[in-house]
Design an enzyme around this catalytic site. Structure first.
Site, PDB file in Angstrom:
ATOM      1  CB  SER A   1      -0.863  -0.138   1.245  1.00  0.00           C
ATOM      2  OG  SER A   1      -0.136   0.537   2.189  1.00  0.00           O
ATOM      3  CE  LYS A   2       0.909   8.179  -2.676  1.00  0.00           C
ATOM      4  NZ  LYS A   2       0.204   9.096  -3.580  1.00  0.00           N
ATOM      5  NE  ARG A   3      -1.434   5.858   6.180  1.00  0.00           N
ATOM      6  CZ  ARG A   3      -1.636   7.062   6.620  1.00  0.00           C
ATOM      7  NH1 ARG A   3      -2.236   7.854   5.556  1.00  0.00           N
ATOM      8  NH2 ARG A   3      -1.208   7.688   7.575  1.00  0.00           N
TER       9      ARG A   3
END
Length: 477
Positions: free
Chosen positions: A245-247
């Site tokens: 995920s980007k986070r």
RNA sequence: GGCCCCAUCGUCUAGUGGCCUAGGACACCACCCUCUCAAGGUGGCGGCACGGGUUCGAAUCCCGUUGGGGCUGCCA
């Protein structure tokens, strides 16, 4: 759509990234799968930017995606490449399709608000829409959504090229929304209509979309078309085995380029996630991948994105580069603004002379500047621990003094002579060359480790070398 | 909760009933080479989640258990 002038021959693959400002490495792998297949089968690779929100779906948002694809070899100049297309250009057809579905009895209107749907679900103790308006015969009107009427019995079987047959009980698939109460089409519908309009024959995407496949297949069927070949490839995960995920994770393909990964290494590594080349080595050229890649051979389980292994691949690719190509590839990292030395002190010829020595010592191109910085820095900063250990060692000061004397008188200032001279000094002090060179290295480069010592000494020249040695000697007090 | 997917060394994988006392790669360790560090060479450590079947024979087929993951919006 004939009006688009699309090719009707050969299989048609598509990828559908969202314009999020970066291109996901997982998406890159899927793109590579589609690309390999399209190229081998003489088909077409369609790039469609996926967003029904026209505001976000602008050409300028998509340039990054196009650049990222080009970097990994999926070039918009290639005849097999088609697009990019913007989903919003079919908005009218999305609604038309929905209306056709209503007229054919495959969809119905519902006047429940989202809140009411939730309340009913809560009261019934079952999540999701309960089919409240299924048989109420409502017509179109403000505040009414159009829902697809899924069969209440039987099963829907999705034939998946990587997983085989996956079946879903129809009564577990809720009547999903086609048109919002404001009349705009939902993504699911838009997506299918676009695929149909564009004659997409193969939908190869990540496994997270598998639960949507039966719904989409129902839509294909209800719209009177034969569904595409589905292929759901496993997701790429992090060390916690969660989808990247980007986070949490470093997922931007562009980021890896900036960190000095070679496109070929990235492509090769990405392809080994969930698939293995036939031969005994996994380092293979793209042509081999294109020739051998099969959906049926793709693994069924998620793969961990292992940066260590990526680095190993990258190192191999860097070492395999012709020297001139390696030097070229280094340029952006040598001329960047982040480089530790003043730009005017950089000397391309000096770097070129050092290049063969650094080529076997870096895992990424971003490692290069730190290997050669001492050549371009007026006063390289000194690693304190290395200093204490090497210069502070017993006898180090005498070695330094002796070396200075020897280097002052050296007839020929070249790497070989410098080495020989230091060997003689070492012998006089009963030291091995490995030991004696440590203090010289720290004095000149500021570090305990680095590329071979004598070549850079030659490049630095007698004056500068002696200056640094003298400075170190006096610093020992 | 419901639905779906998945399960071979730490990691990525080869393996499609006998060629498997399970092969390779990354990582790790040791040795060799060596001016440090790399690179290169040699060797080592390490795995079929568990339990039942089926079969002369199972990593491979079936069932179950356990464990992971994904999806579950009038987002895309």
């Amino acid at each position: 759509m004939a009006s688009l002038g699309v090719s009707m021959s050969g299989p048609r693959f598509r990828i559908a990234p969202s314009p999020t400002g970066f291109f996901h490495v997982g998406g890159a792998r899927t793109a590579l799968y589609n690309w390999a297949l399209a190229k081998r089968l003489g088909g077409t690779f369609v790039l469609r930017i996926e967003d029904t929100d026209e505001a976000r779906n602008q050409p300028q948002w998509t340039q990054g995606i196009i650049d990222a694809l080009a970097w990994i070899g999926i070039s918009s100049d290639d005849p097999a490449f088609e697009g990019p297309y913007f989903q919003s250009s079919y908005a009218g057809q999305h609604v038309d399709a929905a209306l056709r579905l209503f007229e054919s009895g495959n969809a119905y209107y519902c006047d429940l608000t989202a809140q009411e749907v939730q309340d009913r679900a809560k009261a019934a103790g079952k999540p999701g829409y309960d089919g409240y308006s299924r048989d109420r015969g409502l017509s179109a009107g403000p505040g009414r959504v159009l829902r697809f009427k899924t069969p209440r019995s039987g099963t829907t079987v999705v034939h998946d090229a990587v997983r085989g047959e996956v079946s879903f009980a129809n009564d577990t698939i809720e009547d999903f929304v086609l048109l919002r109460s404001n009349g705009s089409p939902m993504f699911m519908l838009a997506n299918v209509v676009d695929d149909i309009e564009m004659r997409i024959s193969h939908v190869v995407r990540a496994e997270e979309h598998l639960p949507n496949a039966p719904k989409q297949q129902m839509l294909w069927d209800a719209l009177g078309t034969v569904p595409p070949v589905w292929a759901h490839v496993p997701v790429v995960v992090n060390e916690q085995r969660k989808k990247l995920s980007k986070r949490r994770d470093k997922v931007a393909l562009e980021g890896y380029r900036e960190e000095g990964f070679l496109a070929a290494a990235m492509v090769n590594y990405l392809m080994t996630l969930g698939w293995a080349p036939r031969g005994e080595t996994e380092i293979v050229e793209w042509s081999t991948i294109e020739r051998d890649f099969r959906l049926e051979d793709v693994n069924h389980s998620p793969a961990f994105f292992d940066i260590k292994k990526l680095m190993a691949f990258n190192g191999e690719y860097i070492r395999a580069l012709e020297l001139a190509d390696f030097i070229d590839a280094c340029q952006p990292f040598l001329l960047s603004r982040n480089v530790p030395w003043p730009a005017e002190r950089f000397d391309a010829a000096v770097f070129a002379a050092m290049a063969p020595l650094v080529q076997t010592r870096v895992a990424t191109l971003a490692d290069v500047p730190a290997m050669v910085d001492f050549l371009f820095l007026a006063d390289p900063s000194v690693d304190g621990a290395a200093w204490t250990k090497a210069i502070g060692a017993a006898g180090a000061k005498q070695v330094l003094a002796d070396t200075i004397a020897s280097y002052r008188e050296l007839a020929s200032w070249d790497a070989e002579s410098l080495k020989t001279a230091l060997e003689e000094v070492s012998a006089r002090h009963g030291l091995k060359l490995g030991k004696a060179q440590a203090s010289i290295r720290v004095a000149v480069t500021g570090r305990a480790v680095g590329p071979p010592l004598f070549e850079p000494l030659e490049l630095l020249g007698r004056t500068e070398t002696l200056r640094r040695l003298l400075a170190a000697e006096s610093a020992t007090g």
